[in-house]
Design an enzyme around this catalytic site. Sequence first.
Site, mmCIF file in Angstrom:
data_model
loop_
_atom_site.group_PDB
_atom_site.id
_atom_site.type_symbol
_atom_site.label_atom_id
_atom_site.label_comp_id
_atom_site.label_asym_id
_atom_site.label_seq_id
_atom_site.Cartn_x
_atom_site.Cartn_y
_atom_site.Cartn_z
ATOM 1 N N PRO A 115 1.032 -1.052 0.154
ATOM 2 C CA PRO A 115 -0.242 0.061 0.512
ATOM 3 C C PRO A 115 1.053 1.261 0.148
ATOM 4 O O PRO A 115 2.003 1.092 0.784
ATOM 5 C CB PRO A 115 -0.581 0.034 1.342
ATOM 6 N N ALA B 193 6.794 -1.430 -1.983
ATOM 7 C CA ALA B 193 6.126 -0.610 -1.865
ATOM 8 C C ALA B 193 6.661 0.376 -3.020
ATOM 9 O O ALA B 193 6.963 1.243 -4.112
ATOM 10 C CB ALA B 193 5.899 0.646 -0.869
ATOM 11 N N ARG B 194 8.046 0.890 -2.859
ATOM 12 C CA ARG B 194 8.797 1.845 -3.203
ATOM 13 C C ARG B 194 9.630 1.346 -4.416
ATOM 14 O O ARG B 194 9.812 2.081 -5.640
ATOM 15 C CB ARG B 194 10.199 2.248 -2.298
ATOM 16 N N CYS C 166 2.054 2.833 9.511
ATOM 17 C CA CYS C 166 2.553 3.717 9.037
ATOM 18 C C CYS C 166 2.869 5.000 9.916
ATOM 19 O O CYS C 166 2.992 4.853 11.263
ATOM 20 C CB CYS C 166 0.947 4.561 8.537
ATOM 21 N N VAL D 18 0.220 5.586 -0.174
ATOM 22 C CA VAL D 18 -0.645 6.761 0.793
ATOM 23 C C VAL D 18 -0.610 7.617 -1.439
ATOM 24 O O VAL D 18 -0.144 7.660 -1.491
ATOM 25 C CB VAL D 18 -0.469 7.938 1.439
#
Length: 342
Positions: A33, A241-242, A116, A35
Amino acid sequence: MPSPLPKRPLSNRPTHVIKKCQEQNRPAYIAGPMVRYSKLPFRELCRFYNVDIVYTPMILAREFVRNDVARYSDFTTNERDQPVIVQVGVSNVEDFMKFIEMIHPYVDAIGINCGCPIRDQIREGIGAALMSKPQLVANLIATAKAKYGDSICIDTKIRIHNDINETIEFVRLVEEAGTDIITIHGRTKTTRSSVPVNLDAIKTLRQHIKTVPVVANGDCFTLEDCNRIAEYTGVDGVMSARGVLANPALFTGLNKTPWSAVEMFMHLTTSYGLPYKLSQYHVVQFLENMDIPRRVIKEINECKNMIDMIDLLDKYFYLTRKSEKGFATAIDPQWKITLDSI
């Protein structure tokens, strides 16, 4: 009365997907996930490159259950959006149960965000704030499982504590509460992303988790990274993610973003819709990972709308459309001009 939604196929459940990957002697490939950025067009792009499971961005349960504008803006899906895990930021049982009731027919799992590190989220009692509230997290899981049982799948996504024994106790509680998956980001809430992920901590925690699959998160930028992390820690899946944000094809073994990703993403984002600035950001991330000259990227960053960006891409590249031969198949950038002329 509208006709009832068809049940989500069991084969889409993340635990079943992970088991299938185990049968193939490999870890599950998971897009984590992010943002704003894990929206529907990007999720479908990841699946085009054989990602097994894709997450939505984090959705705030409090806003989602109270505000229909938030529901429409935070979550869109379609029949191809599967398997998908919706990640939720939540701080109390009441909001969590309302959130599950609204969203579970449209997703394959619900992921509780306990990781987070954004300060605003921590002040709200969500994200990494939950790492200091293991009993609350266990209560969230147990309450949801008491009502829905195996008709829902829950992933608990955590970070590690400075004292690994505290994290061992945390995972014991959530496992006993009934979580179906545990995802571990191998950094504390204050560890910078520039600091290498703590694989030893993930490995230790994996050894203490007895009954559910474990996913490792952190520092996965290539397929080689994925395999190295899985082999060292013994986890069942690896999340990026990244890495996938820059290169959605990384799990295919390509270490640079293929040109096909630009063409497929442009098709998806113009078909489904996405705020222009998000589309622009994705395209820039892809091009930077291809080592496109800075001057070209600067021009794309200066485009004010989608039409201008498409025109600029068409100026420099052969940008194949879906109806055209060779769409989304090229690996290298399809230049119309020589690099010497830029």
